[in-house]
Design an enzyme around this catalytic site. Structure first.
Site, short mmCIF file in Angstrom:
data_model
loop_
_atom_site.label_atom_id
_atom_site.label_comp_id
_atom_site.label_asym_id
_atom_site.label_seq_id
_atom_site.Cartn_x
_atom_site.Cartn_y
_atom_site.Cartn_z
N ARG A 161 0.84 -1.18 0.00
CA ARG A 161 0.00 0.00 0.00
C ARG A 161 0.89 1.25 0.00
O ARG A 161 1.89 1.32 0.72
CB ARG A 161 -0.91 0.02 1.24
CG ARG A 161 -2.11 -0.92 1.13
CD ARG A 161 -3.08 -0.48 0.05
NE ARG A 161 -4.27 -1.30 -0.07
CZ ARG A 161 -4.44 -2.30 -0.93
NH1 ARG A 161 -3.45 -2.65 -1.74
NH2 ARG A 161 -5.58 -2.96 -1.00
N GLU A 193 -4.20 7.53 -5.18
CA GLU A 193 -4.39 6.84 -6.47
C GLU A 193 -5.71 7.28 -7.08
O GLU A 193 -6.70 7.40 -6.34
CB GLU A 193 -4.39 5.32 -6.25
CG GLU A 193 -3.04 4.81 -5.75
CD GLU A 193 -3.04 3.30 -5.48
OE1 GLU A 193 -4.03 2.62 -5.82
OE2 GLU A 193 -2.03 2.82 -4.94
N HIS A 206 -1.32 0.41 -10.09
CA HIS A 206 -1.93 -0.54 -9.14
C HIS A 206 -2.45 -1.77 -9.90
O HIS A 206 -3.66 -2.02 -9.96
CB HIS A 206 -3.05 0.12 -8.32
CG HIS A 206 -3.35 -0.62 -7.05
ND1 HIS A 206 -3.69 -0.01 -5.87
CD2 HIS A 206 -3.36 -1.95 -6.76
CE1 HIS A 206 -3.91 -0.92 -4.93
NE2 HIS A 206 -3.71 -2.12 -5.46
#
Ligand code: DGY
Length: 323
Positions: A240, A269, A288
């Site tokens: 993360r 993000e 991601h």
């Protein structure tokens, strides 16, 4: 399964076959609040919703106040940092997630970042694409061996362990890890050392983070920690983004302390347009994609759908978050 139709709010698109499984038993509204034209529909559906399924959107206590009938949230992710876990428990709302099915794919992603950063894959592909390959490359573009190096893994859950197997068994790396508890992995036969954080940082050539975001890990990698890393080391993050203080990472790259970084996750993000991490010459940024293969994303959707349907039927779901 219960014969009573319940109200389900799907807040991130599901594959058609999984949506059909839910719609066969329950009344469904599909509304992804990240799409500006669907936010109002998401908010309008909350008061009726008994089940929520989706991912990548922060479910706040204020949203829970607007959903008084809610029985279950089924997230299509293994990470649960978008959910107020204690608050859900207090309200008796079940939280389910998707452990296991994304382990190997996410470990592949972490390892591809190890390789990409070490061998400068993106930079060299751009060298070819941009028409600069007019003679054999010189030392200025050489990479760094991965085999034989020391890989330090931060976080040693399923994904960290799968990264360790790739490093130790596939690439002949020395593997060490930092985790609250030592983990006995018979398949590695003592080839993964459990170390305190500072020692791991000071002795690893490549540090790969696979940490969940918790109170204990938020901002874990800061100026002190990057300062402890071996000069010329590589940092990879597949856990993360908010476990890293991004200004400290940038400072470590700019000072030359770190050779390179590869990052699949960021504090915010999608990565904001003005983030220097987008264009830094020694950062390989990915959007991601840890679990983003056709096979794995479908497996996650299947597991999350199963969890939701089991919970709404009053059964114990396959993967309740218990952390
Ligand atoms: C997860 O499942 O938590 C991955 O990060 C994908 O979002």
């Amino acid at each position: 399964m219960s014969a009573t139709r319940k109200s389900v709010l799907v807040f991130r698109e599901l594959p058609d076959d999984q949506l059909a499984r839910i719609a066969a038993l329950h009344d469904v509204v599909v509304a992804n609040p990240r799409k500006p034209d669907r936010k109002a529909a998401f908010e309008a559906a909350l008061p009726q919703a008994q089940g929520l399924i989706g991912s990548s959107y922060a479910i706040t206590p204020a949203l829970l106040d607007a959903a008084p009938r809610l029985e279950v949230i089924s997230t299509i992710s293994v990470g649960v940092d978008n959910y107020p876990v204690a608050e859900l428990r207090r309200r008796g709302i079940l939280l389910c997630h998707t452990p296991g099915v994304l382990t190997e794919t996410t470990a592949d992603t972490v390892f591809l970042m190890v390789m990409a950063a070490s061998r400068r894959v993106v930079e060299l592909a751009n060298h070819v694409r941009e028409g600069r390959w007019d003679r054999n490359i010189g030392e200025d573009l050489f990479g760094w061996d991965v085999h034989g190096k020391t890989l330090g893994i931060l976080g040693f859950g399923r994904i960290g362990q799968a990264v360790a197997r790739r490093g130790a068994l596939g690439f002949g790396m020395r593997v060490q890890y930092h985790n609250p508890q030592p983990v006995d992995l018979p398949e590695l036969a003592g080839r993964a050392r459990h170390l305190p954080l500072d020692e791991l940082l000071a002795t690893s050539d490549i540090v790969a983070a696979t940490l969940p975001l918790t109170d204990a890990t938020r901002g874990l990698m800061g100026p002190r920690e990057f300062g402890l890393m071996k000069p010329g080391a590589i940092f990879v993050n597949g856990g993360r983004g908010a476990t890293v203080q991004e200004p400290a990472l940038l400072a470590a790259l700019d000072s030359g302390r770190l050779r390179a970084a590869a990052l699949d996750v960021f504090a915010t993000e999608p990565l904001p347009p003005d983030s220097p991490l987008r264009t830094h010459p020694r950062v390989t940024p990915l959007p991601h994609i840890g679990s983003a293969t056709h096979e794995t994303r479908h497996a996650m959707a299947r597991l999350a759908t199963g969890n939701l349907l089991q919970a709404l039927a009053g059964e114990r779901p396959q993967a309740v978050y218990t952390g």
